[in-house]
Design an enzyme around this catalytic site. Structure first.
Site, mmCIF file in Angstrom:
data_model
loop_
_atom_site.group_PDB
_atom_site.id
_atom_site.type_symbol
_atom_site.label_atom_id
_atom_site.label_comp_id
_atom_site.label_asym_id
_atom_site.label_seq_id
_atom_site.Cartn_x
_atom_site.Cartn_y
_atom_site.Cartn_z
ATOM 1 N N ARG A 1 42.104 15.317 41.147
ATOM 2 C CA ARG A 1 41.222 16.379 41.663
ATOM 3 C C ARG A 1 41.087 17.548 40.695
ATOM 4 O O ARG A 1 40.123 18.316 40.768
ATOM 5 C CB ARG A 1 41.688 16.865 43.045
ATOM 6 C CG ARG A 1 40.714 17.871 43.680
ATOM 7 C CD ARG A 1 40.957 18.115 45.163
ATOM 8 N NE ARG A 1 42.313 18.497 45.440
ATOM 9 C CZ ARG A 1 42.814 19.726 45.279
ATOM 10 N NH1 ARG A 1 42.046 20.698 44.820
ATOM 11 N NH2 ARG A 1 44.073 19.974 45.554
ATOM 12 N N TYR B 1 14.041 20.259 41.999
ATOM 13 C CA TYR B 1 14.426 19.064 42.753
ATOM 14 C C TYR B 1 14.674 19.477 44.213
ATOM 15 O O TYR B 1 15.294 20.525 44.473
ATOM 16 C CB TYR B 1 15.685 18.452 42.119
ATOM 17 C CG TYR B 1 16.392 17.486 43.027
ATOM 18 C CD1 TYR B 1 15.770 16.325 43.447
ATOM 19 C CD2 TYR B 1 17.686 17.750 43.473
ATOM 20 C CE1 TYR B 1 16.417 15.447 44.302
ATOM 21 C CE2 TYR B 1 18.334 16.875 44.325
ATOM 22 C CZ TYR B 1 17.692 15.729 44.741
ATOM 23 O OH TYR B 1 18.319 14.860 45.592
ATOM 24 N N ASP C 1 18.815 22.373 34.701
ATOM 25 C CA ASP C 1 18.996 20.996 35.152
ATOM 26 C C ASP C 1 18.326 20.119 34.095
ATOM 27 O O ASP C 1 17.096 20.072 33.988
ATOM 28 C CB ASP C 1 18.347 20.814 36.534
ATOM 29 C CG ASP C 1 18.595 19.429 37.105
ATOM 30 O OD1 ASP C 1 18.762 18.478 36.310
ATOM 31 O OD2 ASP C 1 18.594 19.294 38.347
ATOM 32 N N LYS D 1 21.520 9.468 37.138
ATOM 33 C CA LYS D 1 20.246 9.038 36.552
ATOM 34 C C LYS D 1 20.471 8.486 35.139
ATOM 35 O O LYS D 1 21.123 7.477 34.979
ATOM 36 C CB LYS D 1 19.260 10.202 36.567
ATOM 37 C CG LYS D 1 19.313 11.057 37.829
ATOM 38 C CD LYS D 1 18.975 10.315 39.100
ATOM 39 C CE LYS D 1 18.969 11.290 40.270
ATOM 40 N NZ LYS D 1 19.122 10.670 41.555
HETATM 41 C C1 LIG Z 1 16.435 16.562 38.755
HETATM 42 C C2 LIG Z 1 17.566 16.254 39.680
HETATM 43 N N1 LIG Z 1 18.622 17.065 39.736
HETATM 44 C C3 LIG Z 1 19.657 16.838 40.567
HETATM 45 C C4 LIG Z 1 19.662 15.762 41.437
HETATM 46 C C5 LIG Z 1 20.824 15.553 42.362
HETATM 47 O O1 LIG Z 1 21.657 14.568 41.874
HETATM 48 P P1 LIG Z 1 22.669 13.689 42.809
HETATM 49 O O2 LIG Z 1 21.821 12.889 43.730
HETATM 50 O O3 LIG Z 1 23.431 12.904 41.801
HETATM 51 O O4 LIG Z 1 23.511 14.661 43.541
HETATM 52 C C6 LIG Z 1 18.604 14.869 41.397
HETATM 53 C C7 LIG Z 1 18.589 13.694 42.299
HETATM 54 O O5 LIG Z 1 17.607 13.029 42.471
HETATM 55 C C8 LIG Z 1 17.516 15.123 40.524
HETATM 56 O O6 LIG Z 1 16.449 14.314 40.462
#
Ligand SMILES: Cc1ncc(COP(=O)(O)O)c(C=O)c1O
Length: 388
Positions: A50, A104, A176, A201
């Protein structure tokens, strides 16, 4: 092994590895121990899963740092773990953060559901650029957060400009970087403080694991790690192994994603029945010049608006064969979805339409199959739905 002077393929494959010297294994083993025989005062000792400091976690974290050009990296249980812990590493009650509006959907949900409850203010800026973001900065603002290319419209934000505004106003800048991956975009080189990923991803790339990652300075990453430890957001050892394995082919995969998406975008742009194609690699995309200057490849993500009633768009989706209808992205297989009913389903309809997420907008994660096969599948599904 010091990989800092080596190429991105070499860093993808070798950076961060913790080879199994005891038996001569050429991969990082899966360390299953949840207890380590280390004294409390030994700096950097492996201790407890952790705490994000067991070898299987360190390997992909260091690999990410090497690819992002960062001092430190951290892998976590999801992209949302990375986003929430990054924001909360800087923000406390009474603070404020400025973000771009077309984020997102999950990030948007986190702001609405959690930040307000914690007494943290935020301002969402439409058509965000450095000047508009700066106009939203208040005396309480501590951070600025952007996403580029954005999901799902692939809008491009001037990263160097945002980093400069953050430095001028004393803010922590966060991006991001999921859609680009560190192969296509390295925000820290442009002055950003934290580069955040849904590792689910491109980093992993095989649609078989949920994880997140953060890269930045040792100090900032330590602060994110502290939040993640307290919230229990760490990534388990088996998934760390899968993530490291996936990341070994990141540079290789991104080259193919870039090439395939460019070919698919060109096909869609020339095809009747498409109202708009959003891909930063297309010369008429509003962010093309900026993308060319700050990215090393235009990526595998694109979206397009079908010029047809929603029922025909549904038929198009149903008739896809090779391309799978699924919400995620960044894997080697091509995936398509309607953001209006998936990633942005919880966003009020007016807000969604205001940022351009219409009912017939299709988001396509272009995979690593043969481009001709992807194009043929899209074409036959459009024909079947009589979209022309
Ligand atoms: C651009 C983007 N950021 C963050 C996330 C969140 O990621 P997670 O689903 O791994 O928590 C996503 C998920 O689709 C995303 O497309």
């Amino acid at each position: 092994m010091d990989t800092s002077r080596l190429g991105e393929n070499t860093r993808s494959i070798r950076a961060g590895e913790r080879l199994d010297r005891a038996v001569g294994g050429v991969t990082t083993p899966i360390h299953t121990a949840a207890a380590y025989m280390a004294a409390d005062d030994v700096e950097g000792a492996y201790r407890y899963p952790r705490y994000c400091n067991i070898p299987t976690q360190a390997a992909p974290a260091e690999k990410l740092a090497a690819l992002e050009g960062a001092e430190a990296g951290l892998v976590l249980a999801s992209g949302m773990a990375a986003i929430s812990s990054s924001l909360l590493s800087v923000l406390g009650s009474g603070d404020h953060v400025v973000l771009q509006a077309d984020l997102y959907g999950g990030t948007h949900r986190f702001l609405m559901a959690e930040l307000a409850r914690l007494g943290i203010g935020f301002t969402l800026v439409s058509e965000a650029d450095p000047a508009r973001l700066e106009a939203a900065v208040t005396a309480h603002t501590r951070a600025v957060f952007v996403e580029t290319p954005s999901n799902p419209l692939l809008r491009i934000i001037d990263l160097a400009g945002v980093a400069a505004l953050a430095k001028k106003r004393g803010l922590v800048s966060m991006v991001d970087n999921t859609f680009a991956s560190p192969i296509n975009q390295r925000p820290l080189e442009l002055g950003f403080d934290l580069s955040i990923h849904s590792g689910t991803k491109y980093l992993n790339g095989h649609s078989d694991l949920n994880c997140g990652a953060v890269a930045g300075s040792k100090t900032l990453v330590a602060a994110v790690r502290e939040r993640a430890i307290n919230f229990g957001q760490t990534l388990n050892t088996y998934d760390c192994y899968l993530l490291e394995r996936g990341m070994k082919t990141l540079a290789l995969r991104m080259a193919r994603h870039n090439e395939n998406a460019m070919a698919v975008a060109g096909f869609l742009a020339a095809r009747k029945g498409i109202a708009a194609v959003h891909y930063p690699g297309l010369p008429d995309h509003p962010g093309h010049a900026l993308a060319k200057s700050q990215m090393h490849g235009f990526g595998g993500m694109l979206s397009f608006a079908l010029d047809c009633p929603p029922a025909a768009a549904r038929t198009f989706m149903d008739r896809l064969g090779l391309v799978l209808e699924a919400v995620s992205l960044g894997g080697i297989e091509s995936l398509a979805c309607f953001p209006a009913v998936t990633s942005h389903a919880k966003m009020p309809r007016e807000d969604r339409l205001a940022i351009g997420v219409t009912d017939t907008l299709v988001r396509l994660s272009v995979g690593c199959e043969d481009a001709d096969d992807i194009i043929a599948d899209l074409g036959q599904a459009m024909d079947a739905a009589h979209i022309a």
